[in-house]
Design an enzyme around this catalytic site. Structure first.
Site, PDB file in Angstrom:
ATOM      1  N   CYS A 182       0.813  -1.227   0.000  1.00 11.79           N
ATOM      2  CA  CYS A 182       0.000   0.000   0.000  1.00 11.79           C
ATOM      3  C   CYS A 182       0.846   1.276   0.000  1.00 11.79           C
ATOM      4  O   CYS A 182       0.571   2.221  -0.743  1.00 11.79           O
ATOM      5  CB  CYS A 182      -0.945  -0.008   1.199  1.00 11.79           C
ATOM      6  N   HIS A 194      -3.125   6.344   4.517  1.00  8.59           N
ATOM      7  CA  HIS A 194      -1.690   6.448   4.812  1.00  8.59           C
ATOM      8  C   HIS A 194      -1.199   7.814   4.328  1.00  8.59           C
ATOM      9  O   HIS A 194      -1.592   8.272   3.250  1.00  8.59           O
ATOM     10  CB  HIS A 194      -0.891   5.389   4.039  1.00  8.59           C
TER      11      HIS A 194
END
Ligand code: A2P
Length: 358
Positions: free
Chosen positions: A154, A267
């Site tokens: 990710c 994130h």
């Protein structure tokens, strides 16, 4: 994701490119989702539905913990089945997000049964036989797939979507990145642990960490994945090695520090980039404003910069806080935020599937 690569992907001798590119085009496909009850698996089902991927039938697979239960797809309850070696009969596309050990064992089984696997785990990413693909960056690598396509980590995905156009314009020589990664990257148990610890601490109780080695509520952990003998973590080295593989440039120097923060979804990354040709802030804005998958969100005078709470549930990779790094002749600082469950995992996987059936 955790796990060590144990074997190399060697497709059966005469199979050649067993991809959908060689399969008869269909108006709709049978799609298995391995790990369909997890944080990413659930998102995969949502993204398939939202993007109207041509699904004839969806087959949600999980462990005995949740087999027999239901997941929702297109407004209907679909029974979750137990993952076994017979799970892939009739499957065209198998989306995996149940950890590296499951992918290591079952991805070859799925390919043997005739499916193309898009694997969200770390099991096959660095295998030279397996393309590691971000559709905005290296869709051409899909042409060489032999049954398994790997979805990158990710934190790597959101970084390379931004680095690629800068590399094309100015040749990146070095990247220093620090991440601020949400707990959903670990999975649904970690999300439950953060929520529970918040409740406990706000009630003046004690917490007992189980998923993470330390309290995650109201705290940051500079520790994602296992520590290696070098002192770096597995997650940090994924960012280094995967970025080089996806950009097709092993010469880029990359140094990463990955940090888990008490955020549920999204994130953030502070990225310092050094280039061969100088890029001004204006150049960088101009390049990124037309880059696929990127959305500029950069107006500090109005307190506008990317935030995890805004990125969560969206598809773009947001970039802001663009500044020249005055400490070197040709350097930039960027703040990059994305939804790790969507662009960092499920969305990227479904974009790969879309490329394969195009
Ligand atoms: P289950 O619900 O049965 O535990 P997350 O990353 O959010 O923790 O989710 C992991 C996903 O992978 C879940 O859907 C989980 O199913 C699934 N999973 C984990 N281990 C296995 C396994 N050995 N076989 C099949 N599915 C698994």
């Amino acid at each position: 994701m955790r796990g060590r690569k144990k074997k190399t992907w060697i497709p059966a001798g005469n199979r050649g490119n067993n991809g959908l590119t060689e399969m008869k085009k269909k108006s709709a496909y049978t799609v298995a989702v391995v790990g369909a009850t997890g944080a990413v698996g659930t998102e995969m089902l949502s993204v398939l539905e939202e993007r109207k991927f041509p699904v004839e039938e969806v087959r949600p697979l999980a462990s005995s913990r949740s087999a027999g239960g239901d997941v929702s797809f297109r407004g209907e309850d679909v029974k979750v089945k137990l993952l076994t070696r017979d799970s892939f009969r009739g499957i065209d596309i198998a989306l995996f997000s149940a950890g590296a050990a499951v992918s290591q064992e079952y991805a070859p089984v799925a390919v043997e049964a005739g499916a193309v696997v898009i694997d969200n785990s770390s099991a096959w990413r660095m295998d030279p036989q397996v393309p590691l693909v971000v559709p905005e960056v290296n869709p051409h690598d899909l042409e060489t797939h032999q049954g398994i396509v790997a979805n990158p980590n990710c934190s790597t995905i959101q970084m390379v979507v931004v680095l690629k156009p800068l590399h094309d314009h100015a040749v990146i020589t070095r990247v220093v990145v620090s991440t601020y990664q949400s707990v959903s990257g670990t999975g649904k148990e970690a999300m439950d642990e953060l929520a529970e610890q918040c409740r406990q601490l706000l009630g003046f109780g004690d917490v007992t960490p189980t998923v993470y080695p330390h309290q995650i509520a109201f705290n940051c952990l500079p520790h994602i994945d296992d520590f290696l003998s070098s002192g770096y973590t597995g997650e940090e080295m994924k960012m280094v090695n995967e970025t080089r593989k996806i950009l097709g440039d092993r010469s880029i120097g990359i140094s990463a520090t990955t940090v888990r923060v008490p955020v549920f979804v999204g994130h953030a990354e502070s990225i310092n980039v050094e280039t061969k040709q100088k890029l001004s802030v204006e150049d960088t804005r101009a390049i990124l404003s037309t880059a696929p998958g990127v959305q500029l969100y950069d107006d500090p005078s109005r307190k506008l910069y990317p935030l995890q709470i805004h990125a969560a549930g969206t598809d773009a990779v947001f970039v802001g806080r663009i500044r020249e790094d005055d400490s070197i002749p040709k350097g930039l600082n960027l703040w990059v935020v994305a939804d790790n469950l969507r662009k960092g995992a499920a969305l990227n996987a479904i974009q790969i599937a879309e490329e394969l059936v195009k």
